[in-house]
Design a protein around this motif. Structure first.
Motif, PDB file in Angstrom:
ATOM      1  N   PHE A 107       0.814  -1.206   0.000  1.00 24.23           N
ATOM      2  CA  PHE A 107       0.000   0.000   0.000  1.00 24.23           C
ATOM      3  C   PHE A 107       0.857   1.270   0.000  1.00 24.23           C
ATOM      4  N   VAL A 108       1.925   1.269   0.809  1.00 27.01           N
ATOM      5  CA  VAL A 108       2.781   2.460   0.892  1.00 27.01           C
ATOM      6  C   VAL A 108       3.494   2.700  -0.435  1.00 27.01           C
ATOM      7  N   LEU A 109       4.062   1.642  -1.014  1.00 24.30           N
ATOM      8  CA  LEU A 109       4.766   1.813  -2.287  1.00 24.30           C
ATOM      9  C   LEU A 109       3.792   2.150  -3.417  1.00 24.30           C
ATOM     10  N   ASP A 110       2.581   1.590  -3.376  1.00 24.72           N
ATOM     11  CA  ASP A 110       1.571   1.959  -4.369  1.00 24.72           C
ATOM     12  C   ASP A 110       1.221   3.449  -4.263  1.00 24.72           C
ATOM     13  N   GLU A 111       1.190   3.953  -3.032  1.00 30.54           N
ATOM     14  CA  GLU A 111       0.910   5.373  -2.824  1.00 30.54           C
ATOM     15  C   GLU A 111       1.998   6.234  -3.463  1.00 30.54           C
ATOM     16  N   ILE A 112       3.252   5.792  -3.313  1.00 30.88           N
ATOM     17  CA  ILE A 112       4.378   6.519  -3.922  1.00 30.88           C
ATOM     18  C   ILE A 112       4.287   6.443  -5.446  1.00 30.88           C
ATOM     19  N   VAL A 113       3.954   5.258  -5.965  1.00 33.58           N
ATOM     20  CA  VAL A 113       3.808   5.091  -7.422  1.00 33.58           C
ATOM     21  C   VAL A 113       2.790   6.086  -7.969  1.00 33.58           C
ATOM     22  N   GLY A 114       1.647   6.205  -7.277  1.00 35.58           N
ATOM     23  CA  GLY A 114       0.615   7.120  -7.731  1.00 35.58           C
ATOM     24  C   GLY A 114       1.022   8.571  -7.600  1.00 35.58           C
ATOM     25  N   LYS A 115       1.615   8.913  -6.463  1.00 36.60           N
ATOM     26  CA  LYS A 115       1.995  10.307  -6.234  1.00 36.60           C
ATOM     27  C   LYS A 115       3.079  10.763  -7.196  1.00 36.60           C
TER      28      LYS A 115
END
Length: 461
Positions: free
Chosen positions: A360-368
């Motif tokens: 979830f955290v890395l997905d958040e970075i991918v999106g941001k």
């Protein structure tokens, strides 16, 4: 269609959906058509039965049930899209109203509860600091590497003497548990290097000093098979004692064991290989430690159902894909690890939480950061994954496409790039205080770190 979203907790919402009767007409038409193809009525050709006859013969309720089953997924998806909800897993349809009124043109109402991605606030990556081991290759390391290479080209010869440390013995084994020999309790012609630790605890002491034809009995805990974890009396009989012969470490050996002509060239190459290995280990260590620090800085709620499913998946994979092929049960495995079921479940929950949080955290970075994955990156990742699976790239790719797993691979690459971005922003020093930086191979290594952290891939939205 009208829909409303109610937040039940930070990771779960309830959707309330109201569908006017006229919007259900396509599903009703499809229901009549489907039933028409499945039933027969005297006097009518199959597929040509009037709707009123289907209602009379099979009941309006059967048609409405078929129509609702067809309509629910479509209107649920529409409600999710309208609400811009990032759902996880399948919804639980908790209430359906108005079905009995549909025949009179009434509305369909239903509610659905579903897990959603928690909101995540990302920290300042530049504030992350970690220390790693320095890259050190000394003469002892190089000598050990060359000795291991000599071992690979060693030979053995039978000797007429008692076995000693470093010898290879050929042995027959018989294990007794509670005085009985189980079905898988014997083995013959087993080759074992004394001191390697690759067989049973206690066997080294038992065979040292034995000549061919001699036997000894020792007590040990069995490591595998149907009696794994149980205490056993093992009788070992030496059938041959063999002495290892290592080739001389010279230019001739260098030509035999490598593409080099001289021992000096082989030694230099061994040093370079060790340095590259230490560089890779250092990069992996940095990624693991940066990831751990990143996760500590993020507060996150865990979707209850997702966490429960992830724990169960990890337990299932251990029991049925790892232990079962070895003839072990979870109970016997835990006994060999000296762990209780409670300890195991607590550890599994922590591992599951880390895997979910990492994704979830890395997905958040991918999106941001709007990190994309190009074809070349995906192909390189696929080739690396294929090598780890024992399949050719073509075989692995075919398996991935047939299983609909391409989005999972894309996600792995994107998360690897996200972690690489965090490592680049963080301050990484070695234990000597020297600043450490990494080159282009970082993204690929980051992908391996992410795979290790997530282990059992959590479900995609």
């Amino acid at each position: 269609m009208k829909s409303a979203v109610e937040t039940l907790n930070p990771t779960r919402v309830r959707l309330t959906v109201e569908v006017p009767f006229e919007e259900l007409k396509p599903s009703l038409d499809a229901a009549y058509k489907k039933i028409n193809q499945q039933v027969s009525v005297p006097g009518f050709r199959k597929g040509k039965i009037p709707n009123r006859v289907i209602d009379q013969r099979f009941g309006r309720a059967a048609v409405l049930e078929e129509a609702v089953n067809d309509a629910l997924p479509r209107f649920y998806t529409q409600a999710v899209d309208e609400g811009k909800i990032e759902v996880l897993g399948q919804p639980e349809i908790t209430d359906i109203e108005g079905v009995e009124k549909l025949a009179d043109g009434g509305d369909l109402k239903f509610t659905a509860e579903v897990d959603v991605r928690p909101e995540i606030t990302l920290p300042d990556f530049a504030g992350i600091e970690v220390a790693v081991d320095p890259i050190v290759v000394d003469e002892a390391d190089v000598e050990k590497s060359l000795e291991q290479l000599r071992e690979r080209f060693s030979s053995v010869k039978d000797v007429e003497r008692a076995a000693a440390a470093g010898d290879v013995v050929v042995v027959d084994l018989e294990a007794k548990v509670d005085g009985e020999v189980p079905e898988d309790g014997t083995a013959t012609g087993v080759s074992y290097e004394i001191g390697s630790g690759r067989l049973l605890d206690g066997i080294d002491e038992a065979v040292i000093g034995l000549s061919a034809g001699a036997s000894a009995t020792f007590t040990t805990e069995l490591k595998g098979g149907t009696q794994a974890g149980k205490s056993s009396e093992v009788t070992v009989t030496v059938t041959a004692v063999q002495e290892k012969e290592l080739p001389e470490l010279d230019d001739e050996f260098a030509q035999l064991a490598s593409e080099f002509d001289t021992l000096e060239e082989l030694t230099a190459d061994s040093r370079k290989r060790l340095e590259r290995m230490r560089e890779f280990d250092q990069a992996t260590q940095a990624q693991e430690r940066v990831l751990d620090e990143l996760l500590k800085l993020v507060e996150m709620e865990y979707p209850e159902k997702l966490l429960k499913d992830e724990i169960e998946t990890r337990r299932h994979n251990l029991e049925h894909h790892q232990l079962e092929p070895m003839g072990l049960t979870l109970e016997t495995y835990l006994a060999t690890q000296d762990k209780s079921l409670e300890d195991f479940l607590a550890e599994t929950e922590e591992q599951a939480k880390k895997g979910i949080k990492t994704q979830f955290v890395l997905d958040e970075i991918v999106g941001k950061e709007e990190l994309g994955v190009n074809q070349e990156e995906l192909t390189e990742h696929l080739i690396r994954r294929a090598a780890g699976s024992g399949l050719t790239p073509d075989q692995f790719a075919q398996q991935v496409v047939q299983g609909g797993q391409v989005p999972l691979l894309v996600g792995e690459v994107a998360r690897g790039k996200a972690l690489a971005l965090v490592v680049e922003a963080a301050k990484v020093t070695d234990t000597n205080g020297e600043l450490v930086s990494f080159e282009d191979e970082e993204t690929e290594e980051s992908g391996e770190t992410v795979e290790a952290a997530t282990a059992d891939e959590t479900p995609e939205a």
